[in-house]
Scaffold this motif. Structure first.
Motif: not given
Length: 89
Positions: A32-33, A48-50, A56, A58
């Motif tokens: 994500i970073n 973005l979703k974890l 993840v 997108i």
């Protein structure tokens, strides 16, 4: 855009969507970073979703156009490249 669909991206509600599985939580956050850094450079920001600690999701769309544009396609390719370069399979 067909090449993206062949690489696991889906078109859902005028958005490009793809799920990635990372080996662990730390790698999910790292992914994500890395995406965030490239998104800032492109001045184009995905959703973005974890979830489930290592997955993840997108979602890309150009909000001002309410559709998928070249910016979304370019960022999707960049995201795939980031994932591939992480060697996390």
């Amino acid at each position: 855009m067909n090449i993206l669909l062949d690489q696991g991206w889906s078109e859902i509600d005028s958005k490009l969507v793809k799920n990635y599985v990372l080996p662990n939580f730390a790698e999910g956050i790292n992914f994500i970073n890395l995406i965030a850094n490239e998104a800032e450079k492109a001045d184009h920001h995905p959703d973005l979703k974890l979830y489930n600690y290592k997955n993840v999701r997108i979602s890309l769309t150009t909000h001002s156009k309410r559709r998928i544009t070249k910016k979304d396609i370019a960022l999707a390719k960049t995201i795939d490249h980031i994932y591939d370069s992480m060697k996390v399979y």
